[in-house]
Design a protein around this motif. Structure first.
Motif, short mmCIF file in Angstrom:
data_model
loop_
_atom_site.label_atom_id
_atom_site.label_comp_id
_atom_site.label_asym_id
_atom_site.label_seq_id
_atom_site.Cartn_x
_atom_site.Cartn_y
_atom_site.Cartn_z
N LYS A 11 64.47 49.80 43.12
CA LYS A 11 65.88 50.47 43.23
C LYS A 11 65.88 51.64 42.14
O LYS A 11 66.46 52.64 42.50
CB LYS A 11 67.05 49.46 43.04
CG LYS A 11 67.20 48.33 43.96
CD LYS A 11 68.45 47.34 43.52
CE LYS A 11 68.41 46.31 44.38
NZ LYS A 11 69.37 45.25 43.84
N LEU A 12 65.04 51.31 41.26
CA LEU A 12 65.24 52.41 40.16
C LEU A 12 64.36 53.63 40.66
O LEU A 12 64.72 54.73 40.21
CB LEU A 12 64.55 51.95 38.78
CG LEU A 12 64.25 53.08 37.78
CD1 LEU A 12 65.97 53.63 37.29
CD2 LEU A 12 63.77 52.50 36.48
N LEU A 13 63.13 53.54 41.17
CA LEU A 13 62.70 54.50 42.08
C LEU A 13 63.40 55.02 43.09
O LEU A 13 63.52 56.41 42.99
CB LEU A 13 61.42 54.00 42.86
CG LEU A 13 60.53 54.98 43.56
CD1 LEU A 13 59.84 55.92 42.66
CD2 LEU A 13 59.51 54.05 44.36
N ALA A 14 63.99 54.52 43.99
CA ALA A 14 65.02 55.36 44.87
C ALA A 14 65.94 56.01 43.96
O ALA A 14 66.33 57.13 44.57
CB ALA A 14 65.72 54.30 45.65
N PHE A 15 66.59 55.39 42.86
CA PHE A 15 67.46 56.36 42.42
C PHE A 15 67.05 57.47 41.54
O PHE A 15 67.60 58.48 41.84
CB PHE A 15 68.21 55.53 41.03
CG PHE A 15 69.28 56.13 40.21
CD1 PHE A 15 70.45 56.47 40.45
CD2 PHE A 15 68.58 56.74 38.86
CE1 PHE A 15 71.32 57.04 39.84
CE2 PHE A 15 69.57 57.34 38.21
CZ PHE A 15 70.80 57.58 38.55
N LEU A 16 65.65 57.52 41.02
CA LEU A 16 65.36 58.58 40.48
C LEU A 16 64.95 59.56 41.68
O LEU A 16 65.14 60.97 41.19
CB LEU A 16 64.08 58.19 39.81
CG LEU A 16 64.08 57.39 38.55
CD1 LEU A 16 62.93 56.83 37.96
CD2 LEU A 16 64.73 58.16 37.50
N ILE A 17 64.46 59.18 42.85
CA ILE A 17 64.11 60.30 43.88
C ILE A 17 65.42 60.95 44.39
O ILE A 17 65.19 61.98 44.63
CB ILE A 17 63.19 59.60 44.92
CG1 ILE A 17 61.82 59.18 44.56
CG2 ILE A 17 63.28 60.58 46.25
CD1 ILE A 17 60.98 58.27 45.53
N THR A 18 66.27 60.37 44.56
CA THR A 18 67.48 60.65 45.22
C THR A 18 68.32 61.59 44.11
O THR A 18 68.92 62.51 44.41
CB THR A 18 68.50 59.53 45.79
OG1 THR A 18 68.73 58.81 44.57
CG2 THR A 18 67.85 58.83 46.97
N SER A 19 68.15 61.24 42.85
CA SER A 19 68.70 62.12 41.74
C SER A 19 67.81 63.17 41.80
O SER A 19 68.77 64.27 41.34
CB SER A 19 68.46 61.16 40.48
OG SER A 19 69.58 60.16 40.51
N ALA A 20 66.77 63.17 41.98
CA ALA A 20 66.09 64.45 41.78
C ALA A 20 66.50 65.44 42.78
O ALA A 20 66.58 66.75 42.45
CB ALA A 20 64.48 64.26 41.88
N ARG A 21 66.75 64.96 44.00
CA ARG A 21 67.40 66.01 45.14
C ARG A 21 68.59 66.41 44.67
O ARG A 21 69.20 67.39 44.89
CB ARG A 21 67.23 65.20 46.50
CG ARG A 21 67.83 66.06 47.45
CD ARG A 21 67.07 67.29 47.83
NE ARG A 21 67.60 68.11 48.80
CZ ARG A 21 68.61 69.24 48.16
NH1 ARG A 21 68.70 69.31 47.27
NH2 ARG A 21 68.88 69.87 49.33
#
Length: 95
Positions: A11-21
């Motif tokens: 979940k944290l990984l997904a948050f980081l990737i979508t936040s980067a975008r």
């Protein structure tokens, strides 16, 4: 794959990737906002794994209390980031 979707690390990984975008199109201070939000989420994972102390919990509390400053007082938000960094430095010095 279903289990991975429930995993806090994923979940944290997904948050980081979508936040980067999201940071591409958002105002500049949203990047730091997303980073402190991620830090709070990481502290929550650490808490579940029994890897926090009172000083780290204090960091999370500060984040939750002050991260919304970015929406209405950018100067105060930047001061909060400075304060948060100082609290982290205290933890590092005490170890």
């Amino acid at each position: 794959m279903e289990d991975i979707l429930k995993d806090d690390h994923f979940k944290l990984l997904a948050f980081l990737i979508t936040s980067a975008r999201g940071c591409v199109d958002e105002p500049p201070l949203y990047g730091p906002l997303r980073l402190v939000d991620a830090a709070s989420r990481l502290i929550e994972i650490m808490r579940k794994e029994g890897k926090v102390n009172e000083q780290i919990i204090k960091l999370q509390k500060m984040i939750k209390e002050k991260m919304d400053l970015v929406m209405y007082d950018e100067e105060m938000f930047i001061e909060f980031l400075d304060e948060l960094s100082k609290e982290l430095a205290k933890i590092l010095k005490s170890e």
